[in-house]
Scaffold this motif. Structure first.
Motif, PDB file in Angstrom:
ATOM      1  N   LYS A   1      42.857  60.882  44.192  1.00 57.55           N
ATOM      2  CA  LYS A   1      41.507  60.718  44.710  1.00 57.55           C
ATOM      3  C   LYS A   1      41.154  61.877  45.634  1.00 57.55           C
ATOM      4  O   LYS A   1      42.018  62.384  46.356  1.00 57.55           O
ATOM      5  N   LEU A   2      39.902  62.261  45.600  1.00 56.97           N
ATOM      6  CA  LEU A   2      39.388  63.293  46.498  1.00 56.97           C
ATOM      7  C   LEU A   2      38.027  62.861  47.015  1.00 56.97           C
ATOM      8  O   LEU A   2      37.155  62.486  46.225  1.00 56.97           O
ATOM      9  N   ASN A   3      37.837  62.916  48.333  1.00 52.98           N
ATOM     10  CA  ASN A   3      36.578  62.563  48.967  1.00 52.98           C
ATOM     11  C   ASN A   3      36.177  63.649  49.961  1.00 52.98           C
ATOM     12  O   ASN A   3      37.021  64.133  50.719  1.00 52.98           O
ATOM     13  N   THR A   4      34.910  64.020  49.944  1.00 59.64           N
ATOM     14  CA  THR A   4      34.390  64.988  50.903  1.00 59.64           C
ATOM     15  C   THR A   4      33.299  64.339  51.742  1.00 59.64           C
ATOM     16  O   THR A   4      32.613  63.418  51.280  1.00 59.64           O
ATOM     17  N   SER A   5      33.127  64.840  52.984  1.00 55.94           N
ATOM     18  CA  SER A   5      32.119  64.283  53.888  1.00 55.94           C
ATOM     19  C   SER A   5      31.561  65.370  54.801  1.00 55.94           C
ATOM     20  O   SER A   5      31.641  65.272  56.019  1.00 55.94           O
ATOM     21  N   PHE A   6      31.019  66.433  54.200  1.00 58.54           N
ATOM     22  CA  PHE A   6      30.360  67.488  54.963  1.00 58.54           C
ATOM     23  C   PHE A   6      28.942  67.027  55.318  1.00 58.54           C
ATOM     24  O   PHE A   6      28.223  66.492  54.461  1.00 58.54           O
ATOM     25  N   GLU A   7      28.531  67.264  56.533  1.00 57.01           N
ATOM     26  CA  GLU A   7      27.270  66.718  57.027  1.00 57.01           C
ATOM     27  C   GLU A   7      26.056  67.253  56.278  1.00 57.01           C
ATOM     28  O   GLU A   7      25.159  66.507  55.925  1.00 57.01           O
ATOM     29  N   LYS A   8      25.979  68.537  56.022  1.00 54.47           N
ATOM     30  CA  LYS A   8      24.778  69.133  55.440  1.00 54.47           C
ATOM     31  C   LYS A   8      24.857  69.293  53.922  1.00 54.47           C
ATOM     32  O   LYS A   8      23.967  69.890  53.322  1.00 54.47           O
ATOM     33  N   TYR A   9      25.915  68.759  53.312  1.00 53.33           N
ATOM     34  CA  TYR A   9      26.096  68.918  51.873  1.00 53.33           C
ATOM     35  C   TYR A   9      26.328  67.555  51.230  1.00 53.33           C
ATOM     36  O   TYR A   9      26.714  66.589  51.902  1.00 53.33           O
ATOM     37  N   PRO A  10      26.120  67.441  49.929  1.00 44.61           N
ATOM     38  CA  PRO A  10      26.379  66.169  49.249  1.00 44.61           C
ATOM     39  C   PRO A  10      27.841  65.753  49.354  1.00 44.61           C
ATOM     40  O   PRO A  10      28.749  66.595  49.364  1.00 44.61           O
ATOM     41  N   SER A  11      28.061  64.441  49.442  1.00 41.65           N
ATOM     42  CA  SER A  11      29.420  63.894  49.453  1.00 41.65           C
ATOM     43  C   SER A  11      29.904  63.732  48.025  1.00 41.65           C
ATOM     44  O   SER A  11      29.162  63.274  47.155  1.00 41.65           O
ATOM     45  N   ILE A  12      31.157  64.091  47.794  1.00 42.50           N
ATOM     46  CA  ILE A  12      31.750  64.052  46.456  1.00 42.50           C
ATOM     47  C   ILE A  12      32.961  63.131  46.476  1.00 42.50           C
ATOM     48  O   ILE A  12      33.780  63.187  47.401  1.00 42.50           O
ATOM     49  N   SER A  13      33.080  62.296  45.462  1.00 41.21           N
ATOM     50  CA  SER A  13      34.242  61.428  45.300  1.00 41.21           C
ATOM     51  C   SER A  13      34.744  61.539  43.873  1.00 41.21           C
ATOM     52  O   SER A  13      33.990  61.286  42.919  1.00 41.21           O
ATOM     53  N   LEU A  14      36.003  61.923  43.701  1.00 35.57           N
ATOM     54  CA  LEU A  14      36.630  62.072  42.390  1.00 35.57           C
ATOM     55  C   LEU A  14      37.886  61.210  42.328  1.00 35.57           C
ATOM     56  O   LEU A  14      38.628  61.116  43.319  1.00 35.57           O
TER      57      LEU A  14
END
Length: 409
Positions: free
Chosen positions: A220-233
């Motif tokens: 699993k990969l999750n991103t949470s950058f404030e000014k960019y879209p969040s991505i979950s794989l």
């Protein structure tokens, strides 16, 4: 704990005392000999005395060592179909912090189970027939926290084929499983990576003809950058099968789940917008039957203006392989909710679904929700649909209504 007293309906008393250096618990009461479901008309009869006692040194949330004794013994009965049961369990639990960031906790339990039928005038003891290992259960969990960004967790759990506790009638037996999980944070904890592995087998003492095994892993990969879209794989394949000597009953099945999600939020003083795009694919290959796959693509856009207006637009696409025309469809939904005043909201709903076999369903309606009093609320739905090619309906007009009354206290 799961190995002693858990998940039963019990009438009695429970006392617990926790101090800085020690703690103790005592549970005494009666439970039912037979499980009665929530929808059964049969009355629950509490006629089986049970008791559990625990004494521990240390603190439960940090480090401790405890001993638990559970006992259940039926009073002599004349029922020919239900045996008198005598059950006892001894459990030892511990939790300790070793090197910096490492915590190990575990439990070991041994059970004794005896049944005695009134009309037979005989008894059976599982301990004498299958041995000590079959009536034993244990679990160990080790967690290592390496700073703020890395965490490793390993679990080992085994329950013997003859392990029995009346205190947890839903406890699964005759299996061993191992699972591990690694969590890694990157880019100032804006990116999270998770890798996991799990393996399970049953038939520990080879009393069954075949042994079932299951193993798989997950990424699993999750991103949470404030000014960019969040991505979950995510990607999780696993395998399940057995070694039955007859090829007709032998299985070797493959499964996998793949998912990808992109979401983004934008807010200011006047409006709030949330967008989401999701892709999910599940595939399985059954022994000798080929591969079957299912895909779903969905998108949801939500817009809120002020405190009174909120609109939601959603799109769904379902794809199957092998192709099944009644399961492959494209759907578009639109909902708008208006808060007329405090305690009163009016919603408009509409949707259109088209199937690959040219069947369709389209319609819309209105939902009115109001708060009548502090405790009472009412919701009324009325809608119209045109349905063709579904549920043996050919170009039919369908009117439906629903009323929901909620009382809170």
């Amino acid at each position: 704990t799961d190995f002693t007293l858990s998940n039963i309906s019990l009438k009695g008393i429970d006392i617990g005392v926790s101090k800085k250096k020690y703690f103790w618990d005592a549970t005494l009461g009666k439970t039912s000999k037979q499980f009665v479901g929530p929808f059964s008309s049969q009355k629950v009869i509490y006629n089986r005395p049970v008791g559990a006692f625990r004494l521990g040194l240390g603190e439960k949330n940090t480090s401790y060592l405890s001993v638990t004794y559970f006992t259940a013994s039926d009073i002599d009965a004349v029922d020919s179909f239900l045996p008198n049961v005598n059950n006892s369990v001894v459990s030892i639990s511990a939790k300790a912090k070793l090197i910096k960031g490492t915590v190990i906790e575990g439990e070991w339990a041994q059970s004794r189970y005896r049944e005695e039928y009134h009309y037979r005038n005989s008894a059976s003891n599982t301990s004498n027939k299958l041995g000590v290992n079959a009536t034993m259960a244990y679990q160990v969990k080790a967690t290592h926290q390496a700073g703020k960004n890395t965490k490793l967790e390993v679990n080992l759990r085994q329950v013997g084929a003859a392990y029995r506790t009346i205190g947890n009638p839903f406890l699964r037996r005759n299996f061993r499983e191992v699972d591990a999980k690694l969590e890694q944070m990157l880019f100032k904890q804006k990116v999270k990576l998770v890798a996991s592995y799990k393996e399970m087998r049953d038939n520990l003492i080879e009393i069954n003809t075949a042994t079932d095994r299951m193993k798989g892993y997950g990424l699993k990969l999750n991103t949470s950058f404030e000014k960019y879209p969040s991505i979950s794989l995510g990607y999780s394949p696993y395998q399940q099968g057995n070694n039955h000597p007859d090829s007709l009953y032998r299985t070797n099945n493959q499964f996998s789940i793949t998912s990808a999600t992109i979401s983004y939020k934008k807010r200011n003083k006047r409006y709030s917008w949330n967008g989401m795009l999701n892709y999910t694919k599940s595939a399985m290959e059954i022994s000798g039957r080929g591969q079957v796959a299912y895909k779903m693509i969905s998108s949801t856009q939500s817009l809120q203006i002020g405190m009174r207006h909120q609109s939601v637009v959603s799109y769904f696409s379902n794809i199957t392989a092998p192709f099944v025309d009644s399961l492959n469809s494209n759907s578009l939904q639109f909902n708008h909710n208006y808060l007329a005043k405090k305690g009163l909201s009016i919603g408009l709903i509409s949707d259109y679904t088209k199937y690959k076999n040219d069947a369709f369903k389209m319609g819309g309606g209105i939902i009115v929700t109001t708060t009548i009093s502090r405790n009472l609320s009412l919701s009324i739905t009325s809608r119209y649909d045109k349905i063709d090619g579904l549920w043996h309906l050919e170009n039919k007009d369908v009117f439906t209504g629903k009323m929901v009354v909620v009382w809170r206290w």
